[in-house]
Every structure is written in structure tokens, then in C-alpha cells.
Scaffold this motif. Structure first.
Motif, PDB file in Angstrom:
ATOM      1  N   THR A 198       0.901  -1.132  -0.132  1.00 49.38           N
ATOM      2  CA  THR A 198       0.100  -0.023  -0.095  1.00 49.38           C
ATOM      3  C   THR A 198       0.758   1.241   0.191  1.00 49.38           C
ATOM      4  OG1 THR A 198      -1.588  -1.126   1.445  1.00 49.38           O
ATOM      5  CG2 THR A 198      -1.820   1.215   1.206  1.00 49.38           C
ATOM      6  N   ILE A 199       0.398   2.257  -0.940  1.00 54.49           N
ATOM      7  CA  ILE A 199       1.092   3.337  -0.702  1.00 54.49           C
ATOM      8  C   ILE A 199      -0.142   4.584  -1.116  1.00 54.49           C
ATOM      9  CG2 ILE A 199       2.627   5.147  -2.025  1.00 54.49           C
ATOM     10  CD1 ILE A 199       4.191   2.740  -3.382  1.00 54.49           C
ATOM     11  N   ALA A 200       0.185   5.673  -0.065  1.00 55.09           N
ATOM     12  CA  ALA A 200      -0.695   6.764  -0.193  1.00 55.09           C
ATOM     13  C   ALA A 200       0.126   8.048  -0.064  1.00 55.09           C
ATOM     14  CB  ALA A 200      -1.677   6.594   0.847  1.00 55.09           C
ATOM     15  N   ILE A 201      -0.599   8.968  -0.795  1.00 53.07           N
ATOM     16  CA  ILE A 201       0.347  10.296  -0.476  1.00 53.07           C
ATOM     17  C   ILE A 201      -0.860  11.570  -0.273  1.00 53.07           C
ATOM     18  CG2 ILE A 201       1.551  12.087  -2.177  1.00 53.07           C
ATOM     19  CD1 ILE A 201       2.328   9.957  -3.632  1.00 53.07           C
ATOM     20  N   ASN A 202      -0.532  12.093   0.958  1.00 52.20           N
ATOM     21  CA  ASN A 202      -1.390  13.306   1.217  1.00 52.20           C
ATOM     22  C   ASN A 202      -1.427  14.466   0.672  1.00 52.20           C
ATOM     23  OD1 ASN A 202       0.568  14.374   2.553  1.00 52.20           O
ATOM     24  ND2 ASN A 202       0.118  13.766   4.736  1.00 52.20           N
ATOM     25  N   SER A 203      -1.953  15.558   0.762  1.00 55.23           N
ATOM     26  CA  SER A 203      -2.051  16.979   0.279  1.00 55.23           C
ATOM     27  C   SER A 203      -0.727  17.631   0.325  1.00 55.23           C
ATOM     28  CB  SER A 203      -2.997  17.903   0.668  1.00 55.23           C
ATOM     29  OG  SER A 203      -3.037  17.942   2.212  1.00 55.23           O
ATOM     30  N   GLU A 204       0.004  17.299   1.451  1.00 53.36           N
ATOM     31  CA  GLU A 204       1.416  17.712   1.413  1.00 53.36           C
ATOM     32  C   GLU A 204       2.822  16.936   1.032  1.00 53.36           C
ATOM     33  OE1 GLU A 204       1.842  18.164   5.955  1.00 53.36           O
ATOM     34  OE2 GLU A 204       0.207  19.416   6.156  1.00 53.36           O
ATOM     35  N   ASP A 205       2.219  16.118   0.056  1.00 51.05           N
ATOM     36  CA  ASP A 205       2.998  15.039  -0.349  1.00 51.05           C
ATOM     37  C   ASP A 205       4.065  14.293   0.504  1.00 51.05           C
ATOM     38  OD1 ASP A 205       2.370  15.313  -3.210  1.00 51.05           O
ATOM     39  OD2 ASP A 205       3.775  17.002  -3.500  1.00 51.05           O
ATOM     40  N   HIS A 206       3.303  14.027   1.600  1.00 44.59           N
ATOM     41  CA  HIS A 206       3.933  12.789   2.518  1.00 44.59           C
ATOM     42  C   HIS A 206       3.562  11.650   1.901  1.00 44.59           C
ATOM     43  CE1 HIS A 206       4.372  15.884   6.138  1.00 44.59           C
ATOM     44  NE2 HIS A 206       4.871  16.506   5.040  1.00 44.59           N
ATOM     45  N   ILE A 207       4.358  10.615   1.680  1.00 37.22           N
ATOM     46  CA  ILE A 207       4.102   9.379   1.327  1.00 37.22           C
ATOM     47  C   ILE A 207       4.081   8.352   2.384  1.00 37.22           C
ATOM     48  CG2 ILE A 207       4.974   7.492  -0.339  1.00 37.22           C
ATOM     49  CD1 ILE A 207       7.055   9.712  -1.458  1.00 37.22           C
ATOM     50  N   PHE A 208       2.980   7.471   2.456  1.00 33.65           N
ATOM     51  CA  PHE A 208       2.742   6.680   3.559  1.00 33.65           C
ATOM     52  C   PHE A 208       2.910   5.075   2.878  1.00 33.65           C
ATOM     53  CE2 PHE A 208       0.949  10.485   4.881  1.00 33.65           C
ATOM     54  CZ  PHE A 208       1.336  10.504   6.265  1.00 33.65           C
ATOM     55  N   ALA A 209       3.621   4.142   3.455  1.00 30.34           N
ATOM     56  CA  ALA A 209       3.693   3.091   2.855  1.00 30.34           C
ATOM     57  C   ALA A 209       3.510   1.863   3.979  1.00 30.34           C
ATOM     58  CB  ALA A 209       4.901   2.937   1.915  1.00 30.34           C
ATOM     59  N   ALA A 210       3.131   0.866   3.524  1.00 33.04           N
ATOM     60  CA  ALA A 210       3.135  -0.320   4.320  1.00 33.04           C
ATOM     61  C   ALA A 210       3.565  -1.847   3.494  1.00 33.04           C
ATOM     62  CB  ALA A 210       1.584  -0.468   4.812  1.00 33.04           C
ATOM     63  N   SER A 211       4.053  -2.461   4.546  1.00 29.61           N
ATOM     64  CA  SER A 211       4.531  -3.631   3.874  1.00 29.61           C
ATOM     65  C   SER A 211       4.367  -5.040   4.654  1.00 29.61           C
ATOM     66  CB  SER A 211       6.374  -3.558   3.941  1.00 29.61           C
ATOM     67  OG  SER A 211       6.864  -4.704   3.305  1.00 29.61           O
ATOM     68  N   THR A 212       4.064  -5.911   3.765  1.00 32.39           N
ATOM     69  CA  THR A 212       3.890  -7.289   4.471  1.00 32.39           C
ATOM     70  C   THR A 212       4.748  -7.778   5.445  1.00 32.39           C
ATOM     71  OG1 THR A 212       2.666  -8.008   2.321  1.00 32.39           O
ATOM     72  CG2 THR A 212       3.535  -9.599   3.796  1.00 32.39           C
ATOM     73  N   GLY A 213       4.299  -8.172   6.576  1.00 33.69           N
ATOM     74  CA  GLY A 213       5.448  -8.746   7.394  1.00 33.69           C
ATOM     75  C   GLY A 213       5.700  -7.752   8.602  1.00 33.69           C
ATOM     76  N   TRP A 214       5.525  -6.367   8.356  1.00 28.62           N
ATOM     77  CA  TRP A 214       6.060  -5.376   9.201  1.00 28.62           C
ATOM     78  C   TRP A 214       4.884  -4.994  10.206  1.00 28.62           C
ATOM     79  CZ3 TRP A 214       9.355  -1.439   5.755  1.00 28.62           C
ATOM     80  CH2 TRP A 214      10.541  -2.053   5.603  1.00 28.62           C
ATOM     81  N   ASP A 266      10.112  13.563   2.155  1.00 28.10           N
ATOM     82  CA  ASP A 266      11.158  14.192   1.383  1.00 28.10           C
ATOM     83  C   ASP A 266      11.302  13.069  -0.025  1.00 28.10           C
ATOM     84  OD1 ASP A 266      12.443  11.795   2.407  1.00 28.10           O
ATOM     85  OD2 ASP A 266      14.026  12.687   3.208  1.00 28.10           O
ATOM     86  N   ASN A 267      10.085  13.167  -0.428  1.00 30.15           N
ATOM     87  CA  ASN A 267       9.867  12.236  -1.676  1.00 30.15           C
ATOM     88  C   ASN A 267      10.574  10.944  -1.744  1.00 30.15           C
ATOM     89  OD1 ASN A 267       8.463  12.666  -4.104  1.00 30.15           O
ATOM     90  ND2 ASN A 267      10.210  12.998  -5.314  1.00 30.15           N
TER      91      ASN A 267
END
Length: 140
Positions: A108-124, A132-133
Motif C-alpha cells: 500500500t502507498i498513499a500520498i497526502n496533500s502535503e506530498d507525504h508518502i505513506f507505505a506499508a509492507s507485508t510482515g512489518w 522528502d519524496n
């Protein structure tokens, strides 16, 4: 046009058999599809004509399932892959660079209105954020 009551197959150019895991549309209306198959070999496909035709744009990507896609306000594309981490393209998918998390599956990857990137990984079982991109990541 009919609120999903009828559907048309639009797979011209998609290499079958494959699964489409993720779809994202950029501000210009280009559609990107993250794909894969049971062998773990996936691609990113691009359609510039509303899905009628598709072309493979995986130059620089390790050929793994592409499970997540997101686009930031600058038009950078982020691809979460199976066992190869996250890739970024700054040129509309013409080339890709791995920006981390190799040996992990990013679902999963999502980006908010401030261009912060959020990501989730299997197993973590955790969510990470980059402000910072994709250069650095912190657990949130």
C-alpha cells in the motif's frame, strides 16, 4: 455513464494472464496499472487513451508484481513491488529508480496533500512515512 451497470473489457496491449493490483490516474488523465501474475513477474502499464490501449513501461523495474501505485502533486509515480521495495519514476514511467525497502513487499502507498508518502509492507505490521519524496522513511 450508466453508474457501473455495464462493463467493457479494455485490455488491448496488456500481457495476459496477469492480475491488475493497482490503478492510478495522473492529472493529465493517463492511467497506470500495476500488474503481476502467479510467477511474481509484473509490470506497470500506461494508457493515454482512456484505457483503450496499454503499453508496458517497466524500464528499470525489477520484474516483480507491482502491488501499489501512487502519484504525488509533482507527477512522480511510486510503485510498491513484491520483494523489491518501492520504485519512483519522475518522468511519467519512462524510467524507474529503487528508493528503498529492497527484499520487502510493499502492498500500500498513499500520498497526502502535503506530498507525504505513506507505505506499508507485508510482515512489518507498521506504516512508514517519507516527507522528502522517498529519500528517507520513519515509522509512524
Amino acid at each position: 455513464m450508466d453508474n457501473g451497470e455495464s462493463w467493457t473489457l479494455i485490455s488491448n496491449g496488456l500481457t495476459l494472464p496477469l492480475n491488475v493490483y493497482s490503478l492510478v490516474i495522473d492529472p493529465n488523465g493517463n492511467i497506470y496499472a500495476g500488474t503481476g501474475n502467479s510467477g511474481g513477474h509484473g509490470s506497470v502499464f500506461l494508457s493515454t487513451d482512456n484505457g483503450d490501449n496499454w503499453s508496458d513501461i517497466t524500464t528499470g523495474l525489477q520484474l516483480r508484481d507491482v502491488e501499489a501505485l501512487a502519484i504525488n502533486s509533482m507527477g512522480d509515480i511510486f510503485a510498491g513491488t513484491e520483494y523489491e521495495g518501492i520504485y519512483r519514476s519522475t518522468d511519467g514511467g519512462e524510467s524507474w529508480v529503487n528508493i528503498g525497502w529492497t527484499d520487502h513487499t510493499v502492498n500500500t502507498i498513499a500520498i497526502n496533500s502535503e506530498d507525504h508518502i505513506f507505505a506499508a509492507s507485508t510482515g512489518w505490521w507498521e506504516v512508514f512515512r517519507s516527507t522528502d519524496n522517498g529519500a528517507t522513511w520513519v515509522k509512524v
